[in-house]
Scaffold this motif. Structure first.
Motif, PDB file in Angstrom:
ATOM      1  N   ARG A 115      30.553  41.366  37.199  1.00 13.18           N
ATOM      2  CA  ARG A 115      29.154  41.114  37.562  1.00 13.18           C
ATOM      3  C   ARG A 115      28.321  42.397  37.433  1.00 13.18           C
ATOM      4  NH1 ARG A 115      27.269  36.679  39.775  1.00 13.18           N
ATOM      5  NH2 ARG A 115      29.277  36.020  40.609  1.00 13.18           N
ATOM      6  N   ALA A 116      28.966  43.538  37.630  1.00 15.13           N
ATOM      7  CA  ALA A 116      28.246  44.809  37.504  1.00 15.13           C
ATOM      8  C   ALA A 116      27.712  45.016  36.088  1.00 15.13           C
ATOM      9  CB  ALA A 116      29.166  45.965  37.886  1.00 15.13           C
ATOM     10  N   PRO A 163      31.865  45.337  44.294  1.00 12.24           N
ATOM     11  CA  PRO A 163      30.455  45.741  44.187  1.00 12.24           C
ATOM     12  C   PRO A 163      30.161  47.104  44.805  1.00 12.24           C
ATOM     13  CG  PRO A 163      30.635  43.447  44.851  1.00 12.24           C
ATOM     14  CD  PRO A 163      32.008  44.011  44.931  1.00 12.24           C
ATOM     15  N   LEU A 164      30.831  47.439  45.919  1.00 15.36           N
ATOM     16  CA  LEU A 164      30.570  48.716  46.579  1.00 15.36           C
ATOM     17  C   LEU A 164      30.895  49.887  45.658  1.00 15.36           C
ATOM     18  CD1 LEU A 164      32.028  48.038  50.169  1.00 15.36           C
ATOM     19  CD2 LEU A 164      29.734  47.553  49.283  1.00 15.36           C
ATOM     20  N   LEU A 165      32.054  49.821  45.008  1.00 14.63           N
ATOM     21  CA  LEU A 165      32.463  50.912  44.122  1.00 14.63           C
ATOM     22  C   LEU A 165      31.766  50.845  42.768  1.00 14.63           C
ATOM     23  CD1 LEU A 165      36.308  51.072  44.819  1.00 14.63           C
ATOM     24  CD2 LEU A 165      34.526  52.576  45.722  1.00 14.63           C
ATOM     25  N   ALA A 166      31.616  49.650  42.230  1.00 12.84           N
ATOM     26  CA  ALA A 166      30.974  49.506  40.925  1.00 12.84           C
ATOM     27  C   ALA A 166      29.548  50.047  40.952  1.00 12.84           C
ATOM     28  CB  ALA A 166      30.978  48.044  40.490  1.00 12.84           C
ATOM     29  N   ASN A 437      28.957  31.965  41.952  1.00 12.76           N
ATOM     30  CA  ASN A 437      27.584  32.418  42.211  1.00 12.76           C
ATOM     31  C   ASN A 437      27.119  32.140  43.631  1.00 12.76           C
ATOM     32  OD1 ASN A 437      27.077  33.408  39.564  1.00 12.76           O
ATOM     33  ND2 ASN A 437      26.809  31.304  38.847  1.00 12.76           N
ATOM     34  N   MET A 438      28.038  31.749  44.517  1.00 18.11           N
ATOM     35  CA  MET A 438      27.584  31.432  45.869  1.00 18.11           C
ATOM     36  C   MET A 438      27.184  32.706  46.615  1.00 18.11           C
ATOM     37  SD  MET A 438      30.982  30.457  48.056  1.00 18.11           S
ATOM     38  CE  MET A 438      32.159  31.692  48.595  1.00 18.11           C
ATOM     39  N   ALA A 453      27.757  37.201  44.873  1.00 15.44           N
ATOM     40  CA  ALA A 453      26.960  37.323  43.642  1.00 15.44           C
ATOM     41  C   ALA A 453      26.112  38.606  43.693  1.00 15.44           C
ATOM     42  CB  ALA A 453      26.106  36.078  43.445  1.00 15.44           C
ATOM     43  N   ALA A 454      24.851  38.515  43.271  1.00 18.60           N
ATOM     44  CA  ALA A 454      23.997  39.706  43.217  1.00 18.60           C
ATOM     45  C   ALA A 454      23.688  40.266  44.593  1.00 18.60           C
ATOM     46  CB  ALA A 454      22.697  39.375  42.487  1.00 18.60           C
TER      47      ALA A 454
END
Length: 475
Positions: A115-116, A163-166, A437-438, A453-454
């Motif tokens: 996702r990143a 997501p935190l690391l990306a 995508n939830m 998701a985002a």
């Protein structure tokens, strides 16, 4: 017996305070490891390591960061069985179940990486006809604290970590003092620059100063309501962010038109899986009177099939994490019985080693009983019979929690009413499913902060707008 150390700047480090805590296998009641009790000095050292690593990690080209994270995912996939066996030793989860959830955690970690690639870290948002140019850049926050519970250590870490690391942040992971073995091995397996991921062991003597550290820009916490409130207060004093998942008392609504046998089997799974030690376990069951007798009989039959076992590879009921948790479950059950509930099966502490508790079904429960108001976190199915789907919704909402709910119905009008349920996740006719995508955010005392998701990237970054005048040469 294994003795674990903090992992700081990529290296095992002795704790500042020599006091140790025991890690107990709940199936055998035997000590399997020793860990530091924790201290503010340990928390400070872990945060300092993450601070020192942040600039270099954040400056890496995105594809370089994602490549390192992908290699870590590859490595973790080769160690799923090992990690699952560690989760079994530290909190009793059956190995096949642990493998299933750890594989899901790795998949979630990979999804965050992918996702990143499409997340708008840099976005030109200039409006048509606008004078000049506006570019929004999503900058990493810096050092983040990831404090995870004992029931799904590896999955909880991996579900948040991608997501935190990306996004370019560095992280200090603080596992529960009850279940640190799998977290320690996970951090050892991370193929990342020193200091990007650090491990802080201990109890509240480590967790509290970590959550309060002035350099921590986001605390991602999963745990009790009481501890979550403390984390939120500490972050508020620093004007920093939190993501909080604080448990639930999740309802199940069983309508009059269901396939009774299939629904009873599904509800048994959502109640007894992992011995009920899942934040989204079914803890309150509301069944329509038209099918109540048949459903309750089927649920009792299902419960009797969930047998207790100390075999790590058995798919049955493993132990509860410790005797404290077993006492909570037993107290909830027998407080309900003392106040008029009917015990149909289970409800007794077995005379055997380990912190086991049988699959239990109760009827004639009322909303003022503790088992219907508080998070029991055990293999207990309290059933209330209702006269309508509307009554089930009303009763489902008689709680301060709002993490998840499950509905079994095929009636269109009733399904439309599911939006009235106060919950972050509402599953329809299948528990624990979900799309990539939830996005969800807990309701009430179940927590705060949207993830998925985002939204997970939004929470891990800070937007900066670059405003260029019309005369600027953009190069």
């Amino acid at each position: 017996m294994k003795r674990l150390s903090n992992i700081i700047d990529g290296t095992p480090v002795e704790a500042a305070d020599p006091e140790l805590r025991s890690v107990v296998n709940p199936a055998t009641e035997q000590v399997v490891a020793l860990i530091p009790a924790g201290s503010a000095a340990d928390a400070a050292a872990a945060v300092e390591s993450a601070q020192a690593a942040h600039a270099g990690w954040a400056r890496l080209d995105l594809e370089d960061r994602l490549g390192r994270l992908s290699r870590t995912a590859d490595l973790l996939e080769r160690h799923v069985r090992e990690l699952a066996e560690l989760e079994n030793r530290e909190m009793g989860k059956p190995v096949p179940l642990a493998e299933q959830f750890i594989a899901g955690g790795i998949a979630s970690f990979r999804l965050g990486i992918e996702r990143a690639r499409s997340y708008p870290f840099v976005a030109d948002v200039t409006a048509p006809g606008e004078s000049g140019r506006t570019v929004v850049i999503r900058e990493p926050l810096g050092v983040l604290a990831l404090i995870v519970p004992w029931n799904f250590t590896v999955t909880s870490i991996l579900g948040a970590l991608g997501p935190l690391l990306a996004a370019g942040n560095t992280v200090v992971i603080k596992p529960s003092e009850k279940a640190p073995l799998s977290a320690a091995r996970l951090v050892e397996l991370c193929d990342l620059p020193a200091g990007v991921v650090n491990l802080l062991l201990g109890d509240a003597r480590a967790g509290k100063p970590l959550a309060e550290h002035e350099a921590v820009k986001l605390v991602h916490f999963t745990g009790s309501v009481e501890a979550g409130r403390s984390v939120a207060v500490a972050a508020a004093k620093r004007l920093q962010r939190t993501i909080l998942e604080l448990g639930g008392n999740d309802p199940v609504l069983v309508d009059a038109d269901v396939d009774v046998a299939a629904t009873a089997k599904a509800v048994a799974t959502s109640t007894f899986l992992n011995s009920g030690q899942i934040c989204t376990s079914s803890e309150r069951i509301y069944v329509h009177r038209a099918v109540a007798d048949e459903f309750i009989a089927a649920l009792v039959a299902e419960a009797e099939g969930w047998t207790m076992s100390d075999d790590p590879y058995s798919p049955g009921l493993g132990p509860l994490v410790d005797d404290t948790q077993r006492r909570i479950v037993h107290d909830h059950v027998h407080e309900a019985v003392d106040r008029g509930a009917t015990l149909l099966c289970g409800g007794g502490r077995p005379d055997r080693p380990g912190y086991f508790y049988p699959a239990t079904v109760l009827t004639e429960v009322t909303s003022d009983m503790r088992i219907m108001k508080e998070e029991t976190f055990g293999p207990v199915a309290p059933v209330t019979v209702v006269d309508s789907f509307a009554e089930a919704i009303d009763l489902a909402n008689t709680t301060s929690f709002g993490l998840a709910a499950t509905v079994y119905s095929s009636t269109p009008e009733n399904l439309r009413r599911c939006r009235e349920i106060n919950a972050a996740l509402v599953w329809i006719n299948e528990w624990q499913h979900g799309g990539v995508n939830m996005v969800h955010e807990p309701w009430g005392v179940s927590g705060m902060g949207a993830t998925g998701a985002a939204a997970s990237f939004d929470a891990a970054t800070r937007p900066v707008s670059m405003l260029y005048s019309p005369s600027t040469n953009h190069g």
